[in-house]
Enzyme design. Structure first.
Site, PDB file in Angstrom:
ATOM      1  N   ASP A 190       0.823  -1.210   0.000  1.00  0.00           N
ATOM      2  CA  ASP A 190       0.000   0.000   0.000  1.00  0.00           C
ATOM      3  C   ASP A 190       0.859   1.262   0.000  1.00  0.00           C
ATOM      4  O   ASP A 190       2.036   1.244   0.378  1.00  0.00           O
ATOM      5  CB  ASP A 190      -0.915   0.016   1.236  1.00  0.00           C
ATOM      6  CG  ASP A 190      -2.240  -0.673   0.980  1.00  0.00           C
ATOM      7  OD1 ASP A 190      -2.486  -1.086  -0.163  1.00  0.00           O
ATOM      8  OD2 ASP A 190      -3.033  -0.815   1.937  1.00  0.00           O
ATOM      9  N   LYS A 236      -3.357   3.186  -2.415  1.00  0.00           N
ATOM     10  CA  LYS A 236      -4.747   3.556  -2.135  1.00  0.00           C
ATOM     11  C   LYS A 236      -4.704   4.734  -1.181  1.00  0.00           C
ATOM     12  O   LYS A 236      -4.397   4.582  -0.001  1.00  0.00           O
ATOM     13  CB  LYS A 236      -5.522   2.390  -1.517  1.00  0.00           C
ATOM     14  CG  LYS A 236      -5.660   1.174  -2.427  1.00  0.00           C
ATOM     15  CD  LYS A 236      -6.388   0.037  -1.758  1.00  0.00           C
ATOM     16  CE  LYS A 236      -7.879   0.232  -1.768  1.00  0.00           C
ATOM     17  NZ  LYS A 236      -8.478   0.143  -3.105  1.00  0.00           N
ATOM     18  N   MET A 260      -9.606   9.019   8.026  1.00  0.00           N
ATOM     19  CA  MET A 260     -10.068   9.444   6.696  1.00  0.00           C
ATOM     20  C   MET A 260     -11.175  10.492   6.795  1.00  0.00           C
ATOM     21  O   MET A 260     -12.153  10.462   6.052  1.00  0.00           O
ATOM     22  CB  MET A 260     -10.553   8.225   5.891  1.00  0.00           C
ATOM     23  CG  MET A 260      -9.471   7.187   5.665  1.00  0.00           C
ATOM     24  SD  MET A 260     -10.092   5.627   4.977  1.00  0.00           S
ATOM     25  CE  MET A 260     -10.889   4.891   6.428  1.00  0.00           C
TER      26      MET A 260
END
Length: 272
Positions: A35, A57, A170
């Site tokens: 990642d 991502k 997030m």
């Protein structure tokens, strides 16, 4: 002979926070799907002949489709290879590790989970923010600020009234909505809040504020993703820790006033 997949948590960013088990399993890998937020030096722990497949991502950036990642793991394992799926934080904490585990198991692939230290635990600690403290909060809730594609939102009313520390992953892009929902459902505007960018890394930057002023203070300080948001009374303890000065060149900013200055919302028990 079918190979095996290790779903490995790489920790919050700081290379020293990689677990010994993760380091050992990396040595077994023939191929590693890595990642975007994984520390680049971790790649050096792989065997020289291991194939490295970036599968970045990150919010707001082009990303490798999840289905493509899962299919690549299946294909490599069916070719008899040992696969390391390397994720930031912990694979089972907003890392889609559960989805990948079920997909691999359905395909008949052996899977082993190698836990990592989640950012939600490690990053607040760099500023001396305890997620629980029996004098102020009785628990902590980890929540994603990025809803699933079906649009379902977290129950902001329940979260606002929970009395727990909120750790929001997030959530930077949607902070205006999150802030408005928490305020609308009764969480006080002067509740201590923090935003921490690139937590545990040398370039860590942070702002201490309140729920009501966090969006404005983040904008003024230039805090961007990837950043963790922490909301709750124990954020007020951040100025009690000198570790922030060691973690970052940037001082604490915003309503907290900086290391060595007590925030105006410091709990009475600690201000005395």
């Amino acid at each position: 002979m079918t190979g095996k997949v290790y779903l490995i948590g790489a920790g919050p960013g700081d290379l020293d926070m990689l677990t010994l088990k993760a380091a050992r399993c990396l040595k077994l890998a023939d191929v590693a799907l890595v990642d975007d937020l994984v520390h680049p030096d971790i790649r050096a722990m792989l065997r020289p002949d291991a194939e490295i497949v970036p599968v970045g991502k990150r919010g707001g950036c082009p990303s490798t489709p999840q289905a493509a990642i899962e299919q690549r793991m299946i294909d490599e394992a069916r070719a008899g290879k040992t696969v390391a799926r390397l994720k930031g934080g912990d694979p089972f904490v907003f890392g889609r590790g559960g989805e990948e585990m079920l997909t691999l198991q359905a395909a008949g692939i052996e899977v082993e989970i190698v836990n990592g230290l989640s950012a939600g635990l490690a990053v607040p600690a760099t500023l001396g923010i305890p997620l629980t403290h029996r004098s102020f909060v009785h628990g902590v809730t980890f929540v994603s600020g990025h809803p699933h594609q079906d649009g379902d939102e977290p129950n902001w009313q329940a979260l606002a009234q929970s009395g727990m520390t909120l750790v929001i992953y997030m959530g930077v892009k949607r902070l205006p909505l999150i802030r408005a929902e928490l305020l609308r459902h009764g969480l006080a505007a002067d509740t201590p809040a923090a935003a921490i960018e690139n937590g545990t890394l040398p370039q860590q930057r942070q702002v201490l504020s309140t729920l009501g002023a966090l969006e404005q203070d983040m904008s003024a300080a230039g805090i961007h993703s990837p950043a963790l948001i922490v909301i709750g009374p124990t954020v007020a303890l951040a100025s009690c820790s000198p570790s922030a000065l060691e973690r970052s060149e940037a001082p604490l900013q915003g309503k907290g006033g900086g290391i060595g200055n007590e925030p105006k919302w410091l709990p009475t028990e600690l201000a005395q």
